[in-house]
Design a protein around this motif. Structure first.
Motif, PDB file in Angstrom:
ATOM      1  N   PRO A 183       0.827  -1.207   0.000  1.00  0.00           N
ATOM      2  CA  PRO A 183       0.000   0.000   0.000  1.00  0.00           C
ATOM      3  C   PRO A 183       0.864   1.261   0.000  1.00  0.00           C
ATOM      4  CG  PRO A 183      -0.770  -1.570   1.641  1.00  0.00           C
ATOM      5  CD  PRO A 183       0.539  -2.075   1.144  1.00  0.00           C
ATOM      6  N   THR A 184       0.365   2.291  -0.642  1.00  0.00           N
ATOM      7  CA  THR A 184       1.088   3.563  -0.692  1.00  0.00           C
ATOM      8  C   THR A 184       0.873   4.348   0.598  1.00  0.00           C
ATOM      9  OG1 THR A 184      -0.800   4.696  -1.689  1.00  0.00           O
ATOM     10  CG2 THR A 184       0.780   3.657  -3.194  1.00  0.00           C
ATOM     11  N   GLU A 185       1.627   5.416   0.742  1.00  0.00           N
ATOM     12  CA  GLU A 185       1.571   6.225   1.965  1.00  0.00           C
ATOM     13  C   GLU A 185       0.159   6.728   2.261  1.00  0.00           C
ATOM     14  OE1 GLU A 185       2.720   8.117   5.408  1.00  0.00           O
ATOM     15  OE2 GLU A 185       3.818   6.639   4.219  1.00  0.00           O
TER      16      GLU A 185
ATOM     17  N   SER B 206      -2.710   5.404   1.242  1.00  0.00           N
ATOM     18  CA  SER B 206      -3.713   4.360   0.990  1.00  0.00           C
ATOM     19  C   SER B 206      -4.641   4.211   2.186  1.00  0.00           C
ATOM     20  CB  SER B 206      -3.020   3.023   0.713  1.00  0.00           C
ATOM     21  OG  SER B 206      -2.325   2.597   1.884  1.00  0.00           O
ATOM     22  N   ARG B 207      -5.772   3.558   1.926  1.00  0.00           N
ATOM     23  CA  ARG B 207      -6.731   3.266   2.993  1.00  0.00           C
ATOM     24  C   ARG B 207      -6.102   2.360   4.045  1.00  0.00           C
ATOM     25  NH1 ARG B 207     -12.711   1.404   1.290  1.00  0.00           N
ATOM     26  NH2 ARG B 207     -12.612   3.510   0.455  1.00  0.00           N
ATOM     27  N   GLU B 208      -5.278   1.399   3.604  1.00  0.00           N
ATOM     28  CA  GLU B 208      -4.658   0.460   4.541  1.00  0.00           C
ATOM     29  C   GLU B 208      -3.719   1.169   5.521  1.00  0.00           C
ATOM     30  OE1 GLU B 208      -5.071  -2.205   0.773  1.00  0.00           O
ATOM     31  OE2 GLU B 208      -4.747  -0.086   1.207  1.00  0.00           O
ATOM     32  N   VAL B 209      -2.838   2.019   4.988  1.00  0.00           N
ATOM     33  CA  VAL B 209      -1.852   2.673   5.849  1.00  0.00           C
ATOM     34  C   VAL B 209      -2.548   3.604   6.841  1.00  0.00           C
ATOM     35  CG1 VAL B 209       0.069   4.315   5.893  1.00  0.00           C
ATOM     36  CG2 VAL B 209       0.078   2.438   4.246  1.00  0.00           C
ATOM     37  N   ARG B 210      -3.532   4.342   6.358  1.00  0.00           N
ATOM     38  CA  ARG B 210      -4.248   5.246   7.272  1.00  0.00           C
ATOM     39  C   ARG B 210      -4.959   4.453   8.360  1.00  0.00           C
ATOM     40  NH1 ARG B 210      -9.079   9.717   5.963  1.00  0.00           N
ATOM     41  NH2 ARG B 210      -9.452  10.218   8.152  1.00  0.00           N
ATOM     42  N   PHE B 211      -5.651   3.398   7.966  1.00  0.00           N
ATOM     43  CA  PHE B 211      -6.383   2.588   8.939  1.00  0.00           C
ATOM     44  C   PHE B 211      -5.446   2.010   9.982  1.00  0.00           C
ATOM     45  CE2 PHE B 211      -7.631  -1.785  10.133  1.00  0.00           C
ATOM     46  CZ  PHE B 211      -8.764  -1.504  10.870  1.00  0.00           C
ATOM     47  N   VAL B 212      -4.338   1.433   9.540  1.00  0.00           N
ATOM     48  CA  VAL B 212      -3.404   0.780  10.457  1.00  0.00           C
ATOM     49  C   VAL B 212      -2.812   1.787  11.434  1.00  0.00           C
ATOM     50  CG1 VAL B 212      -1.132  -0.306  10.544  1.00  0.00           C
ATOM     51  CG2 VAL B 212      -2.880  -1.215   9.015  1.00  0.00           C
TER      52      VAL B 212
ATOM     53  N   ARG C  14       2.070  -3.072  13.204  1.00  0.00           N
ATOM     54  CA  ARG C  14       3.420  -2.510  13.035  1.00  0.00           C
ATOM     55  C   ARG C  14       4.244  -3.382  12.092  1.00  0.00           C
ATOM     56  NH1 ARG C  14       4.723  -0.622  19.312  1.00  0.00           N
ATOM     57  NH2 ARG C  14       3.735   1.448  19.140  1.00  0.00           N
ATOM     58  N   GLY C  15       4.028  -4.690  12.174  1.00  0.00           N
ATOM     59  CA  GLY C  15       4.708  -5.590  11.242  1.00  0.00           C
ATOM     60  C   GLY C  15       4.330  -5.298   9.806  1.00  0.00           C
ATOM     61  N   TRP C  16       3.049  -5.030   9.561  1.00  0.00           N
ATOM     62  CA  TRP C  16       2.613  -4.676   8.206  1.00  0.00           C
ATOM     63  C   TRP C  16       3.288  -3.403   7.725  1.00  0.00           C
ATOM     64  CZ3 TRP C  16      -3.288  -5.495   9.327  1.00  0.00           C
ATOM     65  CH2 TRP C  16      -3.577  -6.862   9.239  1.00  0.00           C
ATOM     66  N   LEU C  17       3.327  -2.391   8.581  1.00  0.00           N
ATOM     67  CA  LEU C  17       3.960  -1.133   8.178  1.00  0.00           C
ATOM     68  C   LEU C  17       5.426  -1.366   7.799  1.00  0.00           C
ATOM     69  CD1 LEU C  17       2.441   1.357  10.788  1.00  0.00           C
ATOM     70  CD2 LEU C  17       1.950   1.264   8.329  1.00  0.00           C
ATOM     71  N   THR C  18       6.089  -2.225   8.563  1.00  0.00           N
ATOM     72  CA  THR C  18       7.485  -2.546   8.245  1.00  0.00           C
ATOM     73  C   THR C  18       7.586  -3.241   6.887  1.00  0.00           C
ATOM     74  OG1 THR C  18       8.050  -2.736  10.593  1.00  0.00           O
ATOM     75  CG2 THR C  18       9.532  -3.803   9.015  1.00  0.00           C
ATOM     76  N   LEU C  19       6.709  -4.223   6.646  1.00  0.00           N
ATOM     77  CA  LEU C  19       6.713  -4.939   5.362  1.00  0.00           C
ATOM     78  C   LEU C  19       6.381  -4.003   4.199  1.00  0.00           C
ATOM     79  CD1 LEU C  19       4.923  -8.273   6.338  1.00  0.00           C
ATOM     80  CD2 LEU C  19       7.324  -7.998   5.703  1.00  0.00           C
ATOM     81  N   TRP C  20       5.537  -3.023   4.456  1.00  0.00           N
ATOM     82  CA  TRP C  20       5.143  -2.072   3.415  1.00  0.00           C
ATOM     83  C   TRP C  20       6.155  -0.941   3.243  1.00  0.00           C
ATOM     84  CZ3 TRP C  20      -0.408  -1.377   5.842  1.00  0.00           C
ATOM     85  CH2 TRP C  20      -1.137  -2.562   5.639  1.00  0.00           C
ATOM     86  N   HIS C  21       7.229  -0.973   4.051  1.00  0.00           N
ATOM     87  CA  HIS C  21       8.260   0.081   4.013  1.00  0.00           C
ATOM     88  C   HIS C  21       7.647   1.442   4.353  1.00  0.00           C
ATOM     89  CE1 HIS C  21      10.865  -2.963   2.296  1.00  0.00           C
ATOM     90  NE2 HIS C  21       9.985  -3.174   1.330  1.00  0.00           N
ATOM     91  N   ARG C  22       6.783   1.434   5.352  1.00  0.00           N
ATOM     92  CA  ARG C  22       6.164   2.663   5.832  1.00  0.00           C
ATOM     93  C   ARG C  22       6.567   2.873   7.284  1.00  0.00           C
ATOM     94  NH1 ARG C  22       5.521   5.054   1.433  1.00  0.00           N
ATOM     95  NH2 ARG C  22       4.901   3.535  -0.141  1.00  0.00           N
ATOM     96  N   PRO C  23       6.878   4.103   7.675  1.00  0.00           N
ATOM     97  CA  PRO C  23       7.237   4.347   9.076  1.00  0.00           C
ATOM     98  C   PRO C  23       6.049   4.096   9.999  1.00  0.00           C
ATOM     99  CG  PRO C  23       6.995   6.422   7.881  1.00  0.00           C
ATOM    100  CD  PRO C  23       6.937   5.331   6.863  1.00  0.00           C
TER     101      PRO C  23
END
Length: 200
Positions: A29-31, A33-39, A84-93
């Motif tokens: 997901p991009t920075e 994206s719905r996923e990153v915001r939700f997480v 937090r694991g997802w954010l790491t896998l997605w290369h998002r802080p």
């Protein structure tokens, strides 16, 4: 028989390999994206729930309430780690802008003063304060998962949203009963909650 099976097996392997090559890979997901915001927002939301659960367990000796608080504490800590694991896998802080104070309030979050007050009250009062704040907090979580449950997100994120919806709806019902047992009522639902979400 065996000689006939070998070419068939090779054809099958070739077809599976071709299917794998043609299947589009799931892009991170991009920075925005719905996923990153939700997480990110749910991590913020869960963190406050963990704080409240810890405080009421220090104040209350009621076995049922302590079990409810422990369940919230353990399940939401686990989900924070997963997200937090997802954010790491997605290369998002992990960090981000997060919810503003007004938006957090609409999503059922308490003020820090309300959270801190749990630890200053007598046990019976602390129990009511916790149950009222956590019920409203869970109602806000149901609002937060609603857009994710519409689809168009990664399956794992949607699955977590469904888990949160199911678990927290059940906990709302239980905490409402525990409030009634104490002669208290839930707080008004958070402003961000639609009328159709109240009965989950």
């Amino acid at each position: 028989m065996r000689r006939a099976a070998v070419p068939a097996l090779l054809v099958l392997v070739t077809l599976v390999a071709a299917a794998l090559l043609l299947t589009p890979r799931l892009m991170p997901p991009t920075e925005h994206s719905r996923e990153v915001r939700f997480v990110r927002e749910m991590i913020q939301h869960h963190t406050q729930a963990v704080d409240m659960a810890l405080q009421v367990r220090e104040q209350s000796a009621d076995a049922t309430l302590r079990t409810v608080a422990l369940d919230i504490l353990l399940s939401q800590q686990e989900q924070i780690g997963q997200m937090r694991g997802w954010l790491t896998l997605w290369h998002r802080p992990w960090g981000g802008p997060g919810m503003s104070a007004d938006h957090a309030r609409m999503m059922g979050m308490a003020t820090q003063a309300e959270v801190n007050r749990i630890g200053t009250l007598l046990p019976a009062q602390a129990e009511v304060q916790f149950l009222q704040l956590m019920t409203r907090h869970h109602q806000g979580a149901l609002t937060m998962v609603a857009p994710v449950l519409e689809g168009r997100v990664q399956p794992a994120v949607e699955a977590l949203a469904r888990q949160i919806q199911s678990t927290q709806a059940a906990e709302i019902r239980l905490m409402t009963t525990l409030l009634a047992d104490r002669g208290a009522k839930p707080l008004p639902a958070p402003a961000g909650m639609g009328a159709g979400e109240h009965q989950h």
